[in-house]
Motif scaffolding. Structure first.
Motif, PDB file in Angstrom:
ATOM      1  N   THR A  18      72.404 -45.943  19.145  1.00 42.73           N
ATOM      2  CA  THR A  18      72.730 -46.879  18.067  1.00 42.73           C
ATOM      3  C   THR A  18      71.961 -46.379  16.856  1.00 42.73           C
ATOM      4  OG1 THR A  18      73.007 -48.750  19.566  1.00 42.73           O
ATOM      5  CG2 THR A  18      72.531 -49.274  17.271  1.00 42.73           C
ATOM      6  N   GLY A  19      72.640 -46.079  15.762  1.00 43.99           N
ATOM      7  CA  GLY A  19      71.977 -45.509  14.596  1.00 43.99           C
ATOM      8  C   GLY A  19      72.079 -43.998  14.603  1.00 43.99           C
ATOM      9  N   ASP A  20      71.157 -43.360  13.880  1.00 49.22           N
ATOM     10  CA  ASP A  20      71.184 -41.905  13.735  1.00 49.22           C
ATOM     11  C   ASP A  20      69.991 -41.264  14.422  1.00 49.22           C
ATOM     12  OD1 ASP A  20      73.520 -41.760  12.067  1.00 49.22           O
ATOM     13  OD2 ASP A  20      72.291 -42.504  10.411  1.00 49.22           O
ATOM     14  N   ALA A  21      70.267 -40.201  15.169  1.00 48.42           N
ATOM     15  CA  ALA A  21      69.224 -39.419  15.827  1.00 48.42           C
ATOM     16  C   ALA A  21      69.703 -37.979  15.940  1.00 48.42           C
ATOM     17  CB  ALA A  21      68.900 -39.989  17.205  1.00 48.42           C
ATOM     18  N   TRP A  22      68.746 -37.064  15.999  1.00 48.89           N
ATOM     19  CA  TRP A  22      69.048 -35.640  16.066  1.00 48.89           C
ATOM     20  C   TRP A  22      68.196 -34.997  17.138  1.00 48.89           C
ATOM     21  CZ3 TRP A  22      67.833 -38.676  12.006  1.00 48.89           C
ATOM     22  CH2 TRP A  22      68.852 -38.940  11.089  1.00 48.89           C
ATOM     23  N   ALA A  23      68.738 -33.989  17.795  1.00 48.67           N
ATOM     24  CA  ALA A  23      68.023 -33.331  18.886  1.00 48.67           C
ATOM     25  C   ALA A  23      68.015 -31.819  18.701  1.00 48.67           C
ATOM     26  CB  ALA A  23      68.670 -33.680  20.223  1.00 48.67           C
ATOM     27  N   ASP A  24      66.912 -31.225  19.115  1.00 49.00           N
ATOM     28  CA  ASP A  24      66.765 -29.773  19.204  1.00 49.00           C
ATOM     29  C   ASP A  24      66.449 -29.448  20.651  1.00 49.00           C
ATOM     30  OD1 ASP A  24      66.874 -28.494  16.488  1.00 49.00           O
ATOM     31  OD2 ASP A  24      65.352 -30.007  16.089  1.00 49.00           O
ATOM     32  N   GLU A  25      67.278 -28.627  21.265  1.00 43.55           N
ATOM     33  CA  GLU A  25      67.040 -28.191  22.639  1.00 43.55           C
ATOM     34  C   GLU A  25      65.946 -27.134  22.629  1.00 43.55           C
ATOM     35  OE1 GLU A  25      69.729 -25.310  24.857  1.00 43.55           O
ATOM     36  OE2 GLU A  25      70.381 -27.290  25.586  1.00 43.55           O
ATOM     37  N   LEU A  26      64.861 -27.397  23.354  1.00 46.91           N
ATOM     38  CA  LEU A  26      63.765 -26.444  23.442  1.00 46.91           C
ATOM     39  C   LEU A  26      63.819 -25.636  24.731  1.00 46.91           C
ATOM     40  CD1 LEU A  26      60.806 -28.619  22.111  1.00 46.91           C
ATOM     41  CD2 LEU A  26      62.331 -27.089  20.835  1.00 46.91           C
ATOM     42  N   ALA A  27      64.240 -26.275  25.826  1.00 48.34           N
ATOM     43  CA  ALA A  27      64.365 -25.585  27.110  1.00 48.34           C
ATOM     44  C   ALA A  27      65.528 -26.196  27.868  1.00 48.34           C
ATOM     45  CB  ALA A  27      63.082 -25.715  27.918  1.00 48.34           C
ATOM     46  N   ALA A  28      66.423 -25.350  28.334  1.00 47.87           N
ATOM     47  CA  ALA A  28      67.577 -25.800  29.112  1.00 47.87           C
ATOM     48  C   ALA A  28      67.444 -25.254  30.530  1.00 47.87           C
ATOM     49  CB  ALA A  28      68.871 -25.300  28.484  1.00 47.87           C
ATOM     50  N   PRO A  29      67.976 -25.982  31.510  1.00 46.39           N
ATOM     51  CA  PRO A  29      67.906 -25.493  32.887  1.00 46.39           C
ATOM     52  C   PRO A  29      68.522 -24.101  33.007  1.00 46.39           C
ATOM     53  CG  PRO A  29      68.701 -27.746  32.826  1.00 46.39           C
ATOM     54  CD  PRO A  29      68.665 -27.248  31.408  1.00 46.39           C
ATOM     55  N   GLU A  30      67.787 -23.206  33.653  1.00 49.48           N
ATOM     56  CA  GLU A  30      68.261 -21.837  33.824  1.00 49.48           C
ATOM     57  C   GLU A  30      67.662 -21.281  35.110  1.00 49.48           C
ATOM     58  OE1 GLU A  30      67.303 -17.814  31.503  1.00 49.48           O
ATOM     59  OE2 GLU A  30      68.217 -19.364  30.257  1.00 49.48           O
ATOM     60  N   GLY A  31      68.473 -20.614  35.895  1.00 43.21           N
ATOM     61  CA  GLY A  31      67.977 -20.050  37.142  1.00 43.21           C
ATOM     62  C   GLY A  31      67.558 -21.155  38.095  1.00 43.21           C
ATOM     63  N   PRO A  32      66.464 -20.975  38.797  1.00 42.60           N
ATOM     64  CA  PRO A  32      66.062 -22.026  39.734  1.00 42.60           C
ATOM     65  C   PRO A  32      65.473 -23.255  39.033  1.00 42.60           C
ATOM     66  CG  PRO A  32      64.447 -20.259  39.768  1.00 42.60           C
ATOM     67  CD  PRO A  32      65.596 -19.810  38.891  1.00 42.60           C
ATOM     68  N   SER A  33      65.027 -23.091  37.784  1.00 41.20           N
ATOM     69  CA  SER A  33      64.439 -24.221  37.059  1.00 41.20           C
ATOM     70  C   SER A  33      65.502 -25.233  36.671  1.00 41.20           C
ATOM     71  CB  SER A  33      63.743 -23.725  35.787  1.00 41.20           C
ATOM     72  OG  SER A  33      63.308 -24.831  35.025  1.00 41.20           O
ATOM     73  N   ARG A  34      65.169 -26.510  36.784  1.00 37.28           N
ATOM     74  CA  ARG A  34      66.067 -27.577  36.328  1.00 37.28           C
ATOM     75  C   ARG A  34      65.391 -28.404  35.252  1.00 37.28           C
ATOM     76  NH1 ARG A  34      67.351 -29.026  42.256  1.00 37.28           N
ATOM     77  NH2 ARG A  34      66.297 -30.921  41.682  1.00 37.28           N
ATOM     78  N   LEU A  35      64.398 -27.828  34.580  1.00 40.52           N
ATOM     79  CA  LEU A  35      63.647 -28.524  33.546  1.00 40.52           C
ATOM     80  C   LEU A  35      64.379 -28.481  32.214  1.00 40.52           C
ATOM     81  CD1 LEU A  35      60.936 -29.940  32.866  1.00 40.52           C
ATOM     82  CD2 LEU A  35      60.130 -27.687  32.124  1.00 40.52           C
ATOM     83  N   ARG A  36      64.452 -29.642  31.561  1.00 46.17           N
ATOM     84  CA  ARG A  36      65.058 -29.732  30.236  1.00 46.17           C
ATOM     85  C   ARG A  36      64.035 -30.356  29.293  1.00 46.17           C
ATOM     86  NH1 ARG A  36      70.042 -29.529  27.941  1.00 46.17           N
ATOM     87  NH2 ARG A  36      70.144 -30.583  25.956  1.00 46.17           N
ATOM     88  N   VAL A  37      63.889 -29.764  28.091  1.00 48.35           N
ATOM     89  CA  VAL A  37      62.969 -30.281  27.081  1.00 48.35           C
ATOM     90  C   VAL A  37      63.703 -30.297  25.746  1.00 48.35           C
ATOM     91  CG1 VAL A  37      60.743 -30.006  25.927  1.00 48.35           C
ATOM     92  CG2 VAL A  37      61.008 -29.246  28.302  1.00 48.35           C
ATOM     93  N   ASP A  38      63.677 -31.443  25.092  1.00 48.21           N
ATOM     94  CA  ASP A  38      64.288 -31.595  23.771  1.00 48.21           C
ATOM     95  C   ASP A  38      63.293 -32.261  22.831  1.00 48.21           C
ATOM     96  OD1 ASP A  38      67.171 -30.864  24.274  1.00 48.21           O
ATOM     97  OD2 ASP A  38      66.965 -32.489  25.717  1.00 48.21           O
ATOM     98  N   THR A  39      63.410 -31.950  21.549  1.00 47.94           N
ATOM     99  CA  THR A  39      62.749 -32.722  20.508  1.00 47.94           C
ATOM    100  C   THR A  39      63.819 -33.643  19.942  1.00 47.94           C
ATOM    101  OG1 THR A  39      61.216 -30.963  19.905  1.00 47.94           O
ATOM    102  CG2 THR A  39      61.622 -32.650  18.254  1.00 47.94           C
ATOM    103  N   VAL A  40      63.539 -34.942  19.893  1.00 48.22           N
ATOM    104  CA  VAL A  40      64.510 -35.905  19.388  1.00 48.22           C
ATOM    105  C   VAL A  40      63.871 -36.687  18.243  1.00 48.22           C
ATOM    106  CG1 VAL A  40      66.078 -37.795  19.983  1.00 48.22           C
ATOM    107  CG2 VAL A  40      65.442 -36.107  21.730  1.00 48.22           C
ATOM    108  N   ARG A  41      64.589 -36.765  17.130  1.00 46.56           N
ATOM    109  CA  ARG A  41      64.115 -37.492  15.944  1.00 46.56           C
ATOM    110  C   ARG A  41      65.066 -38.651  15.688  1.00 46.56           C
ATOM    111  NH1 ARG A  41      60.539 -37.379  11.939  1.00 46.56           N
ATOM    112  NH2 ARG A  41      61.134 -37.801   9.788  1.00 46.56           N
ATOM    113  N   PHE A  42      64.513 -39.862  15.662  1.00 40.53           N
ATOM    114  CA  PHE A  42      65.271 -41.084  15.444  1.00 40.53           C
ATOM    115  C   PHE A  42      65.030 -41.604  14.032  1.00 40.53           C
ATOM    116  CE2 PHE A  42      64.431 -40.900  19.966  1.00 40.53           C
ATOM    117  CZ  PHE A  42      65.571 -41.415  20.563  1.00 40.53           C
ATOM    118  N   ALA A  43      66.097 -41.992  13.333  1.00 46.05           N
ATOM    119  CA  ALA A  43      65.979 -42.660  12.037  1.00 46.05           C
ATOM    120  C   ALA A  43      65.480 -44.087  12.275  1.00 46.05           C
ATOM    121  CB  ALA A  43      67.337 -42.690  11.326  1.00 46.05           C
ATOM    122  N   PRO A  44      64.902 -44.725  11.265  1.00 42.50           N
ATOM    123  CA  PRO A  44      64.459 -46.107  11.437  1.00 42.50           C
ATOM    124  C   PRO A  44      65.581 -46.978  12.021  1.00 42.50           C
ATOM    125  CG  PRO A  44      63.670 -45.268   9.362  1.00 42.50           C
ATOM    126  CD  PRO A  44      64.616 -44.228   9.908  1.00 42.50           C
TER     127      PRO A  44
END
Length: 135
Positions: A18-44
């Motif tokens: 609800t509202g505006d938010a933006w994400a940057d993918e920093l790490a996506a699952p690859e190979g045996p790893s299933r770890l995902r890391v994103d930076t997410v910025r939410f507007a007020p």
């Protein structure tokens, strides 16, 4: 070792926010790893819908002031340096406070079938504006 720049910033999908938010993918699952890391910025005032992750989620607030709520619990204020640990399959939402942007790192494990989260209903204005406590 493979080093790559983050993917370009993308608007968060409207069915999840609800509202505006933006994400940057920093790490996506690859190979045996299933770890995902994103930076997410939410507007007020922006926040996620109610959702849950199969293996839980860790939120690390890096900027601004935000809110988080677990189903059945109080709305909590979160600030830079706060670390929020969400249990596996725990319904919750998170986002910016009404008057400030908020940025966090979102860290979660993706299920073998690719499932990252299950989406629930939108957070109502009454839920969002409920009295808050400190995290």
């Amino acid at each position: 070792m493979h080093v790559s720049p983050p993917a370009s910033t993308a608007a968060a999908p409207p069915e999840w926010i609800t509202g505006d938010a933006w994400a940057d993918e920093l790490a996506a699952p690859e190979g045996p790893s299933r770890l995902r890391v994103d930076t997410v910025r939410f507007a007020p005032g922006a926040r996620t819908v109610w959702h849950r992750h199969p293996f839980g989620q860790v939120l690390i607030v890096t900027d601004g002031t935000g809110l988080v709520q677990r189903r059945g619990g109080p709305v909590r204020t979160i600030r830079p340096g706060d670390v929020v640990r969400i249990a596996a399959d725990e319904w919750h939402w998170h986002g910016a406070s009404p008057g400030a942007f908020m940025t966090h790192l979102a860290v979660q494990e993706v299920a073998e079938d690719g499932t990252e989260a299950e989406r629930g209903g939108a957070v109502t204005d009454a839920e969002y504006r409920a009295p808050t406590t400190s995290a």
